[in-house]
Design a protein around this motif. Sequence first.
Motif, PDB file in Angstrom:
ATOM      1  N   ARG A  97      29.028  43.370  27.174  1.00 16.77           N
ATOM      2  CA  ARG A  97      30.042  42.899  28.127  1.00 16.77           C
ATOM      3  C   ARG A  97      31.447  42.894  27.519  1.00 16.77           C
ATOM      4  O   ARG A  97      32.420  43.166  28.215  1.00 16.77           O
ATOM      5  CB  ARG A  97      29.674  41.521  28.651  1.00 16.77           C
ATOM      6  CG  ARG A  97      28.399  41.545  29.491  1.00 16.77           C
ATOM      7  CD  ARG A  97      28.041  40.168  30.015  1.00 16.77           C
ATOM      8  NE  ARG A  97      28.935  39.730  31.072  1.00 16.77           N
ATOM      9  CZ  ARG A  97      28.768  39.989  32.362  1.00 16.77           C
ATOM     10  NH1 ARG A  97      27.741  40.701  32.753  1.00 16.77           N
ATOM     11  NH2 ARG A  97      29.630  39.534  33.250  1.00 16.77           N
ATOM     12  N   ASP A  98      31.555  42.583  26.227  1.00 15.04           N
ATOM     13  CA  ASP A  98      32.875  42.556  25.596  1.00 15.04           C
ATOM     14  C   ASP A  98      33.493  43.949  25.537  1.00 15.04           C
ATOM     15  O   ASP A  98      34.673  44.125  25.844  1.00 15.04           O
ATOM     16  CB  ASP A  98      32.791  41.943  24.195  1.00 15.04           C
ATOM     17  CG  ASP A  98      32.389  40.483  24.205  1.00 15.04           C
ATOM     18  OD1 ASP A  98      32.851  39.739  25.100  1.00 15.04           O
ATOM     19  OD2 ASP A  98      31.613  40.081  23.322  1.00 15.04           O
ATOM     20  N   LEU A 156      37.033  43.326  21.732  1.00 12.61           N
ATOM     21  CA  LEU A 156      36.289  44.097  20.747  1.00 12.61           C
ATOM     22  C   LEU A 156      35.991  43.277  19.504  1.00 12.61           C
ATOM     23  O   LEU A 156      34.900  43.372  18.937  1.00 12.61           O
ATOM     24  CB  LEU A 156      37.028  45.393  20.418  1.00 12.61           C
ATOM     25  CG  LEU A 156      37.108  46.354  21.611  1.00 12.61           C
ATOM     26  CD1 LEU A 156      37.995  47.543  21.294  1.00 12.61           C
ATOM     27  CD2 LEU A 156      35.728  46.796  22.064  1.00 12.61           C
ATOM     28  N   LEU A 157      36.936  42.448  19.075  1.00 11.44           N
ATOM     29  CA  LEU A 157      36.667  41.567  17.934  1.00 11.44           C
ATOM     30  C   LEU A 157      35.564  40.563  18.271  1.00 11.44           C
ATOM     31  O   LEU A 157      34.776  40.190  17.398  1.00 11.44           O
ATOM     32  CB  LEU A 157      37.947  40.857  17.491  1.00 11.44           C
ATOM     33  CG  LEU A 157      38.967  41.755  16.793  1.00 11.44           C
ATOM     34  CD1 LEU A 157      40.302  41.033  16.633  1.00 11.44           C
ATOM     35  CD2 LEU A 157      38.442  42.224  15.436  1.00 11.44           C
ATOM     36  N   MET A 210      43.061  34.930  16.476  1.00 12.01           N
ATOM     37  CA  MET A 210      42.898  36.386  16.468  1.00 12.01           C
ATOM     38  C   MET A 210      43.407  36.956  15.143  1.00 12.01           C
ATOM     39  O   MET A 210      42.787  37.865  14.583  1.00 12.01           O
ATOM     40  CB  MET A 210      43.618  37.013  17.654  1.00 12.01           C
ATOM     41  CG  MET A 210      43.339  38.499  17.791  1.00 12.01           C
ATOM     42  SD  MET A 210      43.919  39.130  19.377  1.00 12.01           S
ATOM     43  CE  MET A 210      43.610  40.870  19.163  1.00 12.01           C
ATOM     44  N   GLU A 211      44.511  36.422  14.646  1.00 13.15           N
ATOM     45  CA  GLU A 211      45.030  36.887  13.357  1.00 13.15           C
ATOM     46  C   GLU A 211      43.999  36.661  12.245  1.00 13.15           C
ATOM     47  O   GLU A 211      43.769  37.542  11.416  1.00 13.15           O
ATOM     48  CB  GLU A 211      46.340  36.176  13.024  1.00 13.15           C
ATOM     49  CG  GLU A 211      46.952  36.647  11.718  1.00 13.15           C
ATOM     50  CD  GLU A 211      48.281  35.975  11.422  1.00 13.15           C
ATOM     51  OE1 GLU A 211      49.140  36.644  10.830  1.00 13.15           O
ATOM     52  OE2 GLU A 211      48.444  34.781  11.768  1.00 13.15           O
ATOM     53  N   GLY A 268      31.717  40.348  16.471  1.00 13.11           N
ATOM     54  CA  GLY A 268      31.334  39.082  15.856  1.00 13.11           C
ATOM     55  C   GLY A 268      32.428  38.366  15.078  1.00 13.11           C
ATOM     56  O   GLY A 268      32.139  37.452  14.309  1.00 13.11           O
ATOM     57  N   TYR A 269      33.672  38.747  15.281  1.00  8.25           N
ATOM     58  CA  TYR A 269      34.772  38.130  14.533  1.00  8.25           C
ATOM     59  C   TYR A 269      35.492  37.027  15.303  1.00  8.25           C
ATOM     60  O   TYR A 269      36.280  36.287  14.723  1.00  8.25           O
ATOM     61  CB  TYR A 269      35.776  39.199  14.076  1.00  8.25           C
ATOM     62  CG  TYR A 269      35.195  40.045  12.985  1.00  8.25           C
ATOM     63  CD1 TYR A 269      35.319  39.680  11.654  1.00  8.25           C
ATOM     64  CD2 TYR A 269      34.457  41.186  13.282  1.00  8.25           C
ATOM     65  CE1 TYR A 269      34.745  40.431  10.650  1.00  8.25           C
ATOM     66  CE2 TYR A 269      33.880  41.944  12.293  1.00  8.25           C
ATOM     67  CZ  TYR A 269      34.018  41.562  10.976  1.00  8.25           C
ATOM     68  OH  TYR A 269      33.436  42.298   9.978  1.00  8.25           O
ATOM     69  N   LEU A 270      35.263  36.949  16.586  1.00 12.71           N
ATOM     70  CA  LEU A 270      35.828  35.884  17.413  1.00 12.71           C
ATOM     71  C   LEU A 270      34.705  35.314  18.266  1.00 12.71           C
ATOM     72  O   LEU A 270      33.838  36.070  18.730  1.00 12.71           O
ATOM     73  CB  LEU A 270      36.927  36.417  18.348  1.00 12.71           C
ATOM     74  CG  LEU A 270      38.308  36.620  17.763  1.00 12.71           C
ATOM     75  CD1 LEU A 270      39.193  37.376  18.747  1.00 12.71           C
ATOM     76  CD2 LEU A 270      38.950  35.287  17.410  1.00 12.71           C
ATOM     77  N   PRO A 271      34.729  34.008  18.500  1.00 11.21           N
ATOM     78  CA  PRO A 271      33.735  33.441  19.419  1.00 11.21           C
ATOM     79  C   PRO A 271      34.053  33.868  20.850  1.00 11.21           C
ATOM     80  O   PRO A 271      35.195  34.225  21.162  1.00 11.21           O
ATOM     81  CB  PRO A 271      33.913  31.927  19.247  1.00 11.21           C
ATOM     82  CG  PRO A 271      35.318  31.767  18.783  1.00 11.21           C
ATOM     83  CD  PRO A 271      35.639  32.995  17.975  1.00 11.21           C
ATOM     84  N   GLU A 272      33.029  33.832  21.696  1.00 14.67           N
ATOM     85  CA  GLU A 272      33.239  34.143  23.113  1.00 14.67           C
ATOM     86  C   GLU A 272      34.285  33.196  23.673  1.00 14.67           C
ATOM     87  O   GLU A 272      34.193  31.989  23.504  1.00 14.67           O
ATOM     88  CB  GLU A 272      31.939  34.015  23.898  1.00 14.67           C
ATOM     89  CG  GLU A 272      30.950  35.122  23.629  1.00 14.67           C
ATOM     90  CD  GLU A 272      31.441  36.487  24.070  1.00 14.67           C
ATOM     91  OE1 GLU A 272      32.093  36.608  25.121  1.00 14.67           O
ATOM     92  OE2 GLU A 272      31.169  37.459  23.345  1.00 14.67           O
TER      93      GLU A 272
END
Length: 187
Positions: free
Chosen positions: A128-129, A66-67, A87-88, A71-75
């Motif tokens: 997809r995420d 979900l992150l 992730m933190e 848009g908070y984590l790259p694929e």
Amino acid sequence: MPPTLRSAAVATAAAAALLSPLAAAPAALADGPNTPPEVRSEIQALPWPALARGDSGAVVQAANELLQSYGYLPEQGLGNIFFDEYMEEAVRAYQDDRDIPVDGRIGDETWSHIRMDFGVVGPGNGDRDKVTAVQALLDHNGHSVIADGIYGASTEKAVIAFQEENSIDADGIVGPITFRALVTGGV
């Protein structure tokens, strides 16, 4: 407008409405309209899991997916089950953007925002995420599905089975009640 053109326009509009039910009224469809109020209340009272750096598992994977969606984590590909330093950092940025106390952990307030941002996910959803998050949670709750990011017939069938087990009016669409039940383990 001539009657034949008016009839064609009405038929086209009706067909479009039938072909895209999620776009037309997602809130009305989510979690089925006939979920008993006591079931909604019981699920709403379930405690969110507390997640922090060092944790791992399917719920961490779902939060990670979900992150990514937000848009908070790259694929990272499918299946990252570790709450690591990246992730933190993503959780901290997410919390900061939503004026949530920034601690890098996923607790009640952060989960509430994650759920609001999740919206409604159902058949044909192209995120997809989000779909992979649902699939990871379904598997975690005993419904074996392939986490491929595609909300197809097997995912819909598993969502319906999960909803039925938890007395949620089964419509195969993951809305706020089904989402919370999936994350918390249901009733």
